[in-house]
Write a protein that holds these residues in place. Structure first.
Motif, PDB file in Angstrom:
ATOM      1  N   THR A 136      -7.580   0.973  16.616  1.00  0.00           N
ATOM      2  CA  THR A 136      -7.977   2.323  17.014  1.00  0.00           C
ATOM      3  C   THR A 136      -8.694   3.014  15.857  1.00  0.00           C
ATOM      4  N   ALA A 137      -9.776   3.732  16.200  1.00  0.00           N
ATOM      5  CA  ALA A 137     -10.510   4.449  15.158  1.00  0.00           C
ATOM      6  C   ALA A 137      -9.651   5.565  14.587  1.00  0.00           C
ATOM      7  N   GLY A 138      -9.824   5.806  13.311  1.00  0.00           N
ATOM      8  CA  GLY A 138      -9.063   6.873  12.662  1.00  0.00           C
ATOM      9  C   GLY A 138      -8.993   6.640  11.165  1.00  0.00           C
ATOM     10  N   THR A 139      -8.319   7.561  10.498  1.00  0.00           N
ATOM     11  CA  THR A 139      -8.123   7.433   9.048  1.00  0.00           C
ATOM     12  C   THR A 139      -6.647   7.184   8.793  1.00  0.00           C
ATOM     13  N   TYR A 140      -6.366   6.076   8.148  1.00  0.00           N
ATOM     14  CA  TYR A 140      -4.980   5.664   7.939  1.00  0.00           C
ATOM     15  C   TYR A 140      -4.673   5.638   6.443  1.00  0.00           C
ATOM     16  N   LYS A 141      -3.769   6.511   6.043  1.00  0.00           N
ATOM     17  CA  LYS A 141      -3.393   6.555   4.627  1.00  0.00           C
ATOM     18  C   LYS A 141      -2.118   5.747   4.412  1.00  0.00           C
ATOM     19  N   TYR A 142      -2.061   5.083   3.264  1.00  0.00           N
ATOM     20  CA  TYR A 142      -0.878   4.284   2.964  1.00  0.00           C
ATOM     21  C   TYR A 142      -0.576   4.355   1.467  1.00  0.00           C
ATOM     22  N   HIS A 143       0.555   3.827   1.089  1.00  0.00           N
ATOM     23  CA  HIS A 143       0.935   3.799  -0.330  1.00  0.00           C
ATOM     24  C   HIS A 143       1.931   2.672  -0.550  1.00  0.00           C
ATOM     25  N   ASP A 144       2.232   2.413  -1.803  1.00  0.00           N
ATOM     26  CA  ASP A 144       3.301   1.475  -2.150  1.00  0.00           C
ATOM     27  C   ASP A 144       4.574   2.309  -2.287  1.00  0.00           C
ATOM     28  N   HIS A 145       5.508   2.094  -1.410  1.00  0.00           N
ATOM     29  CA  HIS A 145       6.733   2.897  -1.411  1.00  0.00           C
ATOM     30  C   HIS A 145       7.511   2.739  -2.721  1.00  0.00           C
ATOM     31  N   LEU A 146       7.384   1.563  -3.350  1.00  0.00           N
ATOM     32  CA  LEU A 146       8.107   1.337  -4.604  1.00  0.00           C
ATOM     33  C   LEU A 146       7.404   2.025  -5.782  1.00  0.00           C
ATOM     34  N   ASN A 147       6.095   2.230  -5.635  1.00  0.00           N
ATOM     35  CA  ASN A 147       5.295   2.918  -6.671  1.00  0.00           C
ATOM     36  C   ASN A 147       4.353   3.885  -5.963  1.00  0.00           C
ATOM     37  N   PRO A 148       4.857   5.053  -5.560  1.00  0.00           N
ATOM     38  CA  PRO A 148       4.054   5.933  -4.694  1.00  0.00           C
ATOM     39  C   PRO A 148       2.777   6.472  -5.328  1.00  0.00           C
ATOM     40  N   SER A 149       2.604   6.269  -6.641  1.00  0.00           N
ATOM     41  CA  SER A 149       1.334   6.698  -7.238  1.00  0.00           C
ATOM     42  C   SER A 149       0.199   5.736  -6.858  1.00  0.00           C
ATOM     43  N   ARG A 150       0.560   4.569  -6.294  1.00  0.00           N
ATOM     44  CA  ARG A 150      -0.457   3.654  -5.780  1.00  0.00           C
ATOM     45  C   ARG A 150      -0.647   3.969  -4.295  1.00  0.00           C
ATOM     46  N   PHE A 151      -1.861   4.380  -3.960  1.00  0.00           N
ATOM     47  CA  PHE A 151      -2.114   4.729  -2.546  1.00  0.00           C
ATOM     48  C   PHE A 151      -3.528   4.338  -2.157  1.00  0.00           C
ATOM     49  N   GLY A 152      -3.771   4.283  -0.874  1.00  0.00           N
ATOM     50  CA  GLY A 152      -5.091   3.914  -0.395  1.00  0.00           C
ATOM     51  C   GLY A 152      -5.331   4.424   1.009  1.00  0.00           C
ATOM     52  N   THR A 153      -6.542   4.198   1.486  1.00  0.00           N
ATOM     53  CA  THR A 153      -6.907   4.689   2.812  1.00  0.00           C
ATOM     54  C   THR A 153      -7.722   3.615   3.539  1.00  0.00           C
ATOM     55  N   VAL A 154      -7.449   3.453   4.812  1.00  0.00           N
ATOM     56  CA  VAL A 154      -8.268   2.600   5.660  1.00  0.00           C
ATOM     57  C   VAL A 154      -8.956   3.509   6.682  1.00  0.00           C
ATOM     58  N   VAL A 155     -10.271   3.542   6.656  1.00  0.00           N
ATOM     59  CA  VAL A 155     -11.018   4.342   7.628  1.00  0.00           C
ATOM     60  C   VAL A 155     -11.555   3.368   8.680  1.00  0.00           C
ATOM     61  N   VAL A 156     -11.142   3.591   9.910  1.00  0.00           N
ATOM     62  CA  VAL A 156     -11.545   2.694  11.001  1.00  0.00           C
ATOM     63  C   VAL A 156     -12.563   3.440  11.877  1.00  0.00           C
ATOM     64  N   GLU A 157     -13.751   2.853  12.014  1.00  0.00           N
ATOM     65  CA  GLU A 157     -14.829   3.523  12.776  1.00  0.00           C
ATOM     66  C   GLU A 157     -15.084   2.802  14.100  1.00  0.00           C
TER      67      GLU A 157
END
Lengths: 157, 273
Positions: A136-157
């Motif tokens: 599904t299209a959208g913007t999906y944010k995620y992170h490493d729960h063990l190290n929450p300062s590591r995060f990223g985003t998947v943008v689905v078009e």
């Protein structure tokens, strides 16, 4: 004859003095922390500059079969690389752990992970991979729960 | 001190169970995080002792302070500067001793200290010490870690009888994850998330700041559950942690429940609890 405070009054005064002393320590610690806040912010900025610049063009895209595509994201000690990937609907995103320790991929927000539960892919060890197909299209944010300062985003078009 | 007498108190039993959790943390992460934990526990215990002295109360081991310190040590990232831990510990004791209503503290001390110290530095709460215990069928140790993590439910759920609050919070949280969050690929992982478990069995049911009466427990569990959802899904300005923010507001709502929930069955004297 001078004023001699009664024993009770002396006790009360001592208690007040000690309470004042505790309050003063608290204020001093608070002031120290606030003064140090700026230096922390500067440290954070320095760390952020070390992070590779997010670029859509750096995304590794592989054709797998005729229709589906696969995009790779690497988790390193400094975070997810690339930090943002933009993909087409139906693309499989594969995370590889090269952080040197147990990693994790979980949906925002930390720590409840409720924004997109399918993205809660749990822990993975060094060298292991996790993957998810985004349908599904959208913007999906995620992170490493063990190290929450590591995060990223998947943008689905 | 008689050890049997010492261990009769729920707080001391909780400390004993925390020791098992701490052992699993050190086993998992090595001993390099000990200074963080020693710092937080040292400060909370020391300040509690100072305040006992100030109030001329005969000295005793401040178990509550130790519990607060251990929780702070498990949640504040050891990667943060040391003074974040110090501030969290100071704020926790400050809230317990000075932010009071009708001679009881309003906020869960650890939650207060952690929340406001992280708000000041615009950081997310790490939960580092209670986030690695994910169940994994391939690894026997993961089961051991998980069992140790969930053991405090024996104190909070069964001994202190806060299971109603816990149940209603779980109900709201899990139901919303399925119906609002969409297709849950792995509901067991969601339900057994170690952070979620620790929050439910340790932080949510803190006895002094949460209700014991059944009706109040229902409302408290629902209230904190819905606020957690609100903070998790909405695009509000920075909040260090949706769970802790919801808990603190729940503490306020419970303390001033005559205003917050003006229903007749909630108007009960808290001093009886």
């Amino acid at each position: 004859m001078g004023f001699v405070p009664k024993r009770k009054e002396v006790k009360k005064m001592n208690s007040k003095t000690l309470l004042g002393f505790v309050a003063l320590i608290f204020v001093l610690v608070l002031a120290f922390v606030i003064l140090n806040k700026n230096s922390v912010t500067r440290e954070e900025s320095a760390v952020k500059t070390k992070t590779p610049t997010v670029s859509k063009t750096t995304v590794e895209v592989k054709d797998v079969g005729t229709m589906k595509k696969e995009v790779s994201v690497t988790e390193t000690e400094s975070g997810f690389e690339p930090q943002t990937v933009t993909v087409k609907v139906g693309t499989k995103v594969v995370w590889t752990n090269k952080s040197g320790a147990t990693g994790n991929v979980s949906s925002a927000k930390h720590p409840t992970h409720l924004e997109y539960p399918p993205l809660n892919l749990t822990n993975y060890e060094v060298g292991e991979t996790l993957s998810l197909v985004f349908d599904t299209a959208g913007t999906y944010k995620y992170h490493d729960h063990l190290n929450p300062s590591r995060f990223g985003t998947v943008v689905v078009e | 001190m008689n050890i049997v007498k010492f261990l009769r108190l729920p707080k001391n039993q909780l400390i004993l169970l925390f020791i098992f959790i701490l052992l699993s943390v050190f086993f998992r992460y090595s001993l390099r995080h000990i200074p963080t934990l020693l710092l937080s526990v040292g400060i909370t215990v020391f300040l509690d002792l100072v305040l006992l002295k100030v109030r001329r109360i005969p000295l005793f081991f401040p178990s509550a302070g130790a519990v607060t310190g251990i929780i702070i040590g498990l949640l504040v990232s050891p990667a943060f500067p040391w003074y974040v831990v110090v501030l969290a510990s100071f704020l926790a004791v400050f809230s317990k001793q000075f932010i009071r209503y009708k001679s009881k503290h309003i906020f869960n001390p650890a939650a207060f200290g952690i929340f406001f110290s992280h708000l000041l530095f615009s950081r997310d709460v790490s939960w580092w010490g209670v986030s690695f215990q994910q169940l994994n069928g391939k690894d026997l140790w993961s089961i051991v870690y998980f069992v140790l993590l969930i053991l405090p439910v024996l104190i909070s759920g069964l001994r202190l009888k806060r299971y109603i609050t816990m149940s209603f919070f779980i109900m709201v949280y899990i139901t919303s994850s399925i119906f609002i969050g969409g297709n849950v690929s792995n509901p067991i992982a969601l339900f057994t998330d170690p952070t979620f478990i620790f929050f439910i069995v340790v932080m949510l049911p803190e006895p002094m700041t949460t209700p014991s009466k059944i009706n109040d427990q229902v409302l408290f569990g629902l209230f904190v559950g819905f606020l957690t959802l609100l903070f998790s899904y909405s695009r509000l300005p920075f909040i260090p942690d949706p769970l802790i923010a919801a808990l603190l507001l729940g503490n306020v709502a419970y303390t001033f429940r005559k205003v917050t929930f003006p229903t007749s069955f909630l108007h009960k004297d808290r001093s009886n609890e």
